[in-house]
Design a protein around this motif. Structure first.
Motif, PDB file in Angstrom:
ATOM      1  N   LYS A   2       0.827  -1.204   0.000  1.00 31.90           N
ATOM      2  CA  LYS A   2       0.000   0.000   0.000  1.00 31.90           C
ATOM      3  C   LYS A   2       0.862   1.255   0.000  1.00 31.90           C
ATOM      4  O   LYS A   2       0.592   2.214  -0.734  1.00 31.90           O
ATOM      5  CB  LYS A   2      -0.919   0.001   1.224  1.00 31.90           C
ATOM      6  CG  LYS A   2      -1.850   1.211   1.286  1.00 31.90           C
ATOM      7  CD  LYS A   2      -2.751   1.142   2.511  1.00 31.90           C
ATOM      8  CE  LYS A   2      -3.637   2.378   2.608  1.00 31.90           C
ATOM      9  NZ  LYS A   2      -4.518   2.347   3.816  1.00 31.90           N
ATOM     10  N   GLY A   3       1.916   1.261   0.833  1.00 31.41           N
ATOM     11  CA  GLY A   3       2.803   2.415   0.895  1.00 31.41           C
ATOM     12  C   GLY A   3       3.507   2.658  -0.434  1.00 31.41           C
ATOM     13  O   GLY A   3       3.681   3.809  -0.856  1.00 31.41           O
ATOM     14  N   ILE A   6       1.016   4.251  -2.846  1.00 29.58           N
ATOM     15  CA  ILE A   6       0.769   5.660  -2.517  1.00 29.58           C
ATOM     16  C   ILE A   6       1.940   6.523  -2.975  1.00 29.58           C
ATOM     17  O   ILE A   6       1.753   7.619  -3.521  1.00 29.58           O
ATOM     18  CB  ILE A   6       0.540   5.827  -1.003  1.00 29.58           C
ATOM     19  CG1 ILE A   6      -0.783   5.163  -0.600  1.00 29.58           C
ATOM     20  CG2 ILE A   6       0.530   7.309  -0.619  1.00 29.58           C
ATOM     21  CD1 ILE A   6      -1.033   5.138   0.883  1.00 29.58           C
ATOM     22  N   LYS A   7       3.163   6.018  -2.767  1.00 28.19           N
ATOM     23  CA  LYS A   7       4.352   6.755  -3.208  1.00 28.19           C
ATOM     24  C   LYS A   7       4.321   6.974  -4.717  1.00 28.19           C
ATOM     25  O   LYS A   7       4.584   8.082  -5.207  1.00 28.19           O
ATOM     26  CB  LYS A   7       5.593   5.961  -2.798  1.00 28.19           C
ATOM     27  CG  LYS A   7       6.931   6.639  -3.092  1.00 28.19           C
ATOM     28  CD  LYS A   7       7.503   6.257  -4.440  1.00 28.19           C
ATOM     29  CE  LYS A   7       7.737   4.761  -4.536  1.00 28.19           C
ATOM     30  NZ  LYS A   7       8.224   4.379  -5.892  1.00 28.19           N
ATOM     31  N   PHE A   9       1.679   7.003  -6.585  1.00 25.63           N
ATOM     32  CA  PHE A   9       0.565   7.900  -6.902  1.00 25.63           C
ATOM     33  C   PHE A   9       1.002   9.356  -6.826  1.00 25.63           C
ATOM     34  O   PHE A   9       0.640  10.168  -7.679  1.00 25.63           O
ATOM     35  CB  PHE A   9      -0.604   7.664  -5.939  1.00 25.63           C
ATOM     36  CG  PHE A   9      -1.689   8.697  -6.055  1.00 25.63           C
ATOM     37  CD1 PHE A   9      -2.571   8.674  -7.123  1.00 25.63           C
ATOM     38  CD2 PHE A   9      -1.813   9.698  -5.100  1.00 25.63           C
ATOM     39  CE1 PHE A   9      -3.571   9.644  -7.227  1.00 25.63           C
ATOM     40  CE2 PHE A   9      -2.809  10.660  -5.203  1.00 25.63           C
ATOM     41  CZ  PHE A   9      -3.688  10.638  -6.281  1.00 25.63           C
ATOM     42  N   TYR A  10       1.800   9.700  -5.832  1.00 23.04           N
ATOM     43  CA  TYR A  10       2.262  11.079  -5.700  1.00 23.04           C
ATOM     44  C   TYR A  10       3.184  11.473  -6.851  1.00 23.04           C
ATOM     45  O   TYR A  10       3.179  12.626  -7.300  1.00 23.04           O
ATOM     46  CB  TYR A  10       2.963  11.285  -4.356  1.00 23.04           C
ATOM     47  CG  TYR A  10       2.004  11.385  -3.197  1.00 23.04           C
ATOM     48  CD1 TYR A  10       0.997  12.346  -3.192  1.00 23.04           C
ATOM     49  CD2 TYR A  10       2.090  10.530  -2.111  1.00 23.04           C
ATOM     50  CE1 TYR A  10       0.104  12.447  -2.131  1.00 23.04           C
ATOM     51  CE2 TYR A  10       1.199  10.621  -1.044  1.00 23.04           C
ATOM     52  CZ  TYR A  10       0.206  11.579  -1.067  1.00 23.04           C
ATOM     53  OH  TYR A  10      -0.690  11.678  -0.029  1.00 23.04           O
ATOM     54  N   LYS A  13       0.845  11.958  -9.828  1.00 16.43           N
ATOM     55  CA  LYS A  13      -0.009  13.127  -9.638  1.00 16.43           C
ATOM     56  C   LYS A  13       0.642  14.393 -10.170  1.00 16.43           C
ATOM     57  O   LYS A  13      -0.026  15.283 -10.697  1.00 16.43           O
ATOM     58  CB  LYS A  13      -0.330  13.285  -8.146  1.00 16.43           C
ATOM     59  CG  LYS A  13      -1.313  14.399  -7.825  1.00 16.43           C
ATOM     60  CD  LYS A  13      -1.570  14.471  -6.327  1.00 16.43           C
ATOM     61  CE  LYS A  13      -2.497  15.614  -5.979  1.00 16.43           C
ATOM     62  NZ  LYS A  13      -2.715  15.713  -4.509  1.00 16.43           N
TER      63      LYS A  13
END
Length: 201
Positions: A2-3, A6-7, A9-10, A13
């Motif tokens: 999950k981490g 998320i990393k 995704f940033y 983004k």
């Protein structure tokens, strides 16, 4: 996992706005010249390709070296890229369907073509991802572009070949998606087994 997602995704983004502009410019032209449903394929491919950006950023920033010194296994790091690729491709498919439907309603077109272009999108995303992801891990930034160059024509060629041999019915589309899923799963499995033991920093 999950981490790691998320990393990534940033990272994605930060370039998402540019990709949206490119999508709208190219998509508008293709919708007018071809069919609005081509937006489905375009969005799926473009969003999926953004995973290569995260791999290149990880390598150039030295993050991957750091990651491999943590309790997170190489197999998990590699698997997170495959998972992110699937998530982005699915988001692109949904995004493309929304815009394709809207463009079809405005410009006029056959709504029944949606199924064909969904199949093309899924098949190309999975087949090309099976090539692109290992290439990005094994090759440097410049050479990994070769993976992108060969992956999409190869995927399109497989789709066309099966369509010519088996026809364009629902059975053919189902077989193509099944093959694409199996090849992508095999690529993911082999990457976890083989690349995890290689120097991919």
């Amino acid at each position: 996992m999950k981490g790691l997602l998320i990393k990534d995704f940033y990272i994605i983004k930060s370039v998402l706005a540019i990709m949206c502009v490119v999508f709208l410019v190219i998509g508008a032209s293709l919708s007018y010249l071809a069919t609005p449903w081509v937006l489905t394929v375009l969005a799926t491919v473009m969003l999926g390709m953004m995973v290569t950006t995260t791999i290149n950023v990880d390598r150039s920033s030295g993050w991957m070296k750091t990651a491999f010194t943590t309790p997170v296994s190489r197999k998990t790091v590699i698997g997170s890229k495959y998972m992110m690729y699937l998530l982005l491709s699915a988001a692109g498919l949904l995004f493309g369907l929304v815009f394709g439907s809207a463009a079809t309603a405005v410009l006029g077109g056959d709504m029944r073509s949606a199924g064909l272009y969904i199949c093309i999108s899924v098949t190309m995303a999975l087949l090309s991802g099976s090539v692109i992801l290992p290439a990005c891990f094994l090759l440097d930034d410049g050479k990994s572009i070769l993976g992108n160059i060969f992956a999409y024509p190869l995927s399109a060629g497989i789709f066309v070949a099966f369509s010519l041999i088996m026809g364009e019915g629902a059975a053919t589309l189902g077989v193509l998606i099944g093959i694409a899923v199996c090849i992508f799963a095999a690529s993911w499995f082999l990457a976890g087994k083989v690349l995890a033991k290689k120097d991919i920093l």
